[in-house]
Enzyme design. Structure first.
Site, PDB file in Angstrom:
ATOM      1  N   CYS A   1     -12.332 -28.895   8.880  1.00  0.00           N
ATOM      2  CA  CYS A   1     -11.138 -28.121   8.529  1.00  0.00           C
ATOM      3  C   CYS A   1      -9.900 -29.017   8.558  1.00  0.00           C
ATOM      4  O   CYS A   1      -9.748 -29.856   9.445  1.00  0.00           O
ATOM      5  CB  CYS A   1     -10.975 -26.953   9.500  1.00  0.00           C
ATOM      6  SG  CYS A   1      -9.535 -25.917   9.162  1.00  0.00           S
TER       7      CYS A   1
ATOM      8  N   ASP B   1      -2.450   8.310  -1.806  1.00  0.00           N
ATOM      9  CA  ASP B   1      -3.727   9.015  -1.733  1.00  0.00           C
ATOM     10  C   ASP B   1      -3.995   9.472  -0.313  1.00  0.00           C
ATOM     11  O   ASP B   1      -3.271   9.136   0.620  1.00  0.00           O
ATOM     12  CB  ASP B   1      -4.877   8.119  -2.224  1.00  0.00           C
ATOM     13  CG  ASP B   1      -5.135   6.941  -1.295  1.00  0.00           C
ATOM     14  OD1 ASP B   1      -4.206   6.522  -0.577  1.00  0.00           O
ATOM     15  OD2 ASP B   1      -6.269   6.440  -1.278  1.00  0.00           O
TER      16      ASP B   1
ATOM     17  N   ASP C   1      -7.858  -7.448   1.354  1.00  0.00           N
ATOM     18  CA  ASP C   1      -6.853  -7.640   2.401  1.00  0.00           C
ATOM     19  C   ASP C   1      -7.474  -7.205   3.716  1.00  0.00           C
ATOM     20  O   ASP C   1      -8.349  -6.345   3.753  1.00  0.00           O
ATOM     21  CB  ASP C   1      -5.602  -6.792   2.138  1.00  0.00           C
ATOM     22  CG  ASP C   1      -5.808  -5.343   2.558  1.00  0.00           C
ATOM     23  OD1 ASP C   1      -5.424  -4.991   3.697  1.00  0.00           O
ATOM     24  OD2 ASP C   1      -6.383  -4.561   1.781  1.00  0.00           O
TER      25      ASP C   1
ATOM     26  N   CYS D   1      -6.802 -27.825  13.534  1.00  0.00           N
ATOM     27  CA  CYS D   1      -7.962 -28.714  13.579  1.00  0.00           C
ATOM     28  C   CYS D   1      -7.579 -30.178  13.405  1.00  0.00           C
ATOM     29  O   CYS D   1      -8.247 -31.065  13.934  1.00  0.00           O
ATOM     30  CB  CYS D   1      -8.973 -28.299  12.510  1.00  0.00           C
ATOM     31  SG  CYS D   1      -9.719 -26.669  12.813  1.00  0.00           S
TER      32      CYS D   1
ATOM     33  N   ASP E   1       0.855  -1.186   0.000  1.00  0.00           N
ATOM     34  CA  ASP E   1       0.000   0.000   0.000  1.00  0.00           C
ATOM     35  C   ASP E   1       0.894   1.240   0.000  1.00  0.00           C
ATOM     36  O   ASP E   1       2.105   1.156   0.178  1.00  0.00           O
ATOM     37  CB  ASP E   1      -0.985  -0.020   1.168  1.00  0.00           C
ATOM     38  CG  ASP E   1      -0.296  -0.082   2.524  1.00  0.00           C
ATOM     39  OD1 ASP E   1       0.910   0.178   2.588  1.00  0.00           O
ATOM     40  OD2 ASP E   1      -0.986  -0.386   3.518  1.00  0.00           O
TER      41      ASP E   1
ATOM     42  N   HIS F   1      -5.115 -21.370  11.423  1.00  0.00           N
ATOM     43  CA  HIS F   1      -6.497 -21.790  11.184  1.00  0.00           C
ATOM     44  C   HIS F   1      -7.292 -20.690  10.479  1.00  0.00           C
ATOM     45  O   HIS F   1      -7.999 -20.954   9.487  1.00  0.00           O
ATOM     46  CB  HIS F   1      -7.198 -22.157  12.499  1.00  0.00           C
ATOM     47  CG  HIS F   1      -8.682 -22.277  12.341  1.00  0.00           C
ATOM     48  ND1 HIS F   1      -9.292 -23.412  11.834  1.00  0.00           N
ATOM     49  CD2 HIS F   1      -9.673 -21.377  12.548  1.00  0.00           C
ATOM     50  CE1 HIS F   1     -10.597 -23.205  11.758  1.00  0.00           C
ATOM     51  NE2 HIS F   1     -10.850 -21.978  12.194  1.00  0.00           N
TER      52      HIS F   1
ATOM     53  N   CYS G   1      -6.670 -27.732   8.534  1.00  0.00           N
ATOM     54  CA  CYS G   1      -5.485 -26.998   8.980  1.00  0.00           C
ATOM     55  C   CYS G   1      -4.826 -27.737  10.147  1.00  0.00           C
ATOM     56  O   CYS G   1      -5.448 -28.597  10.779  1.00  0.00           O
ATOM     57  CB  CYS G   1      -5.867 -25.578   9.392  1.00  0.00           C
ATOM     58  SG  CYS G   1      -6.507 -25.443  11.087  1.00  0.00           S
TER      59      CYS G   1
END
Length: 371
Positions: free
Chosen positions: A306, A148, A268, A311, A94, A337, A308
């Site tokens: 899940c 900006d 994001d 989990c 950014d 996770h 991951c």
């Protein structure tokens, strides 16, 4: 992939929603895409390879924080941001404008740019469109954002209009300072608050300048979801249809789903990583506060479906214990996770759009969260 390769290809649409690929010399970005936030050249509590394992195609770095510490020139001397943080996929930076407005002290805004004092040590800096482009070039990010100004909402119409027009003048200066950089992209940022005509004026100005992509800025700054969706009902359609559209700083899972329905391609937010560090796990059925005592004896995972590491290998009882004990592994597992959940959500959205079944996916998304 050649040095000059950068482009956006829409592969399927479903209503206003699109799925496609943003091609960069550092790799492809599947859209809709969620970019984990690596503010200071790291996603907090995560190794870079762990972030990649969640399915992330791109990270976000922060110009303001990196220019203050360790410094853009230092990063460049050490081989650029990719090498410095050991991330070999695309990076978006950014411009620093939002953080200057929200974090810096004693700032002075002029036509030229912003003079401000660092929130770290009080040292003085002068950030202009030209300097922002120079910093982002030194960092070596693949997608560069225009410099900006983003006023906090609510603000009166005159203030929003003046700020937007200043940002459009800065956008033209950013484009000129960015120069000819094959393989790199510069995104313009639409401003205009909640005013449809000001957003249209901003979009027209940006389109006249010409960018590789376009961001919708000035939202998720306190206006609420209903007002944000009201803007997103028209704002993406004001921007060029053949370029990627990026909604900055958004957001919660239902924010993202609503924005994808309205034609946004990139997102994001610090929410998944910040929530992980504070004991909140985001799941298909909603948020789980692992601090709660009811998890202390629960042998089940956060989410049965899940895959991951949190989990697959640990119980809610263990996650409750390590969080209450202040153990570092708590932040690691819960952040992993949450980022896994976000990337799984994006993959689901992409697949649903490709099949022409987005509405069914969205209905199921909301149904699961109501249970």
């Amino acid at each position: 992939m050649t040095e000059t390769a950068f482009g956006f290809q829409i592969e399927a649409t479903d209503g206003k929603a699109r799925t496609g690929v943003l091609r960069t010399p550092k790799g492809d970005i599947r859209t809709p895409a969620f970019m984990p936030v690596g503010t200071a050249a790291t996603v907090k509590a995560m190794m870079p390879e762990s972030v990649a394992a969640t399915g992330a195609d791109i990270l976000l770095g922060n110009t303001y924080h990196l220019m203050l510490r360790p410094g853009a020139e230092r990063v460049a001397s050490l081989g650029g941001l990719h090498k410095f943080m050991n991330w070999n996929k695309p990076i978006l930076t950014d411009s620093g404008g939002f953080q200057v407005m929200s974090l810096a002290s004693l700032r002075k805004l002029t036509e030229d740019g912003v003079r401000f004092k660092s929130h770290i040590d009080g040292s003085e800096f002068h950030l202009t469109p030209e300097r922002s482009m120079e910093i982002q070039r030194l960092l070596g990010s693949n997608i560069v954002m225009c410099f900006d100004e983003c006023p906090a909402l609510p603000a009166d119409r005159q203030r929003i209009a003046e700020s937007m027009r200043l940002s459009m003048r800065w956008a033209a200066r950013s484009r000129a300072a960015f120069g000819d950089r094959p393989g790199y992209a510069l995104f313009g940022i639409q401003q205009g608050g909640l005013e449809e005509d000001l957003r249209a004026e901003s979009a027209a100005a940006l389109s006249d300048i010409g960018f590789e992509g376009y961001a919708i800025g000035g939202l998720a700054v306190g206006e609420g979801q209903e007002a944000m969706f009201g803007v997103l009902d028209y704002a993406p359609g004001q921007l060029p249809a053949d370029k990627p559209r990026y909604l900055m700083g958004v957001g919660k899972p239902d924010d993202i789903v609503g924005a994808v329905l309205r034609g946004v391609d990139m997102f994001d937010c610090v929410l998944p990583s910040r929530s992980g560090r504070t004991g909140q796990a985001l799941t298909r059925t909603g948020a789980i506060n692992i601090k709660n005592a009811r998890h202390a004896d629960d042998p089940n995972p956060l989410d049965e479906e899940c895959t991951c590491p949190a989990c697959s290998n640990y119980s809610r009882a263990y996650l409750h214990h390590v969080f209450k004990s202040g153990e570092i592994i708590s932040s690691m597992l819960l952040t992993w996770h949450n980022l896994h959940y976000y990337q799984e959500l994006m993959a689901g959205l992409r697949a649903a759009i490709a099949r022409g079944q987005l509405r069914e996916f969205v209905n199921r998304f909301y149904l699961l969260r109501e249970k």
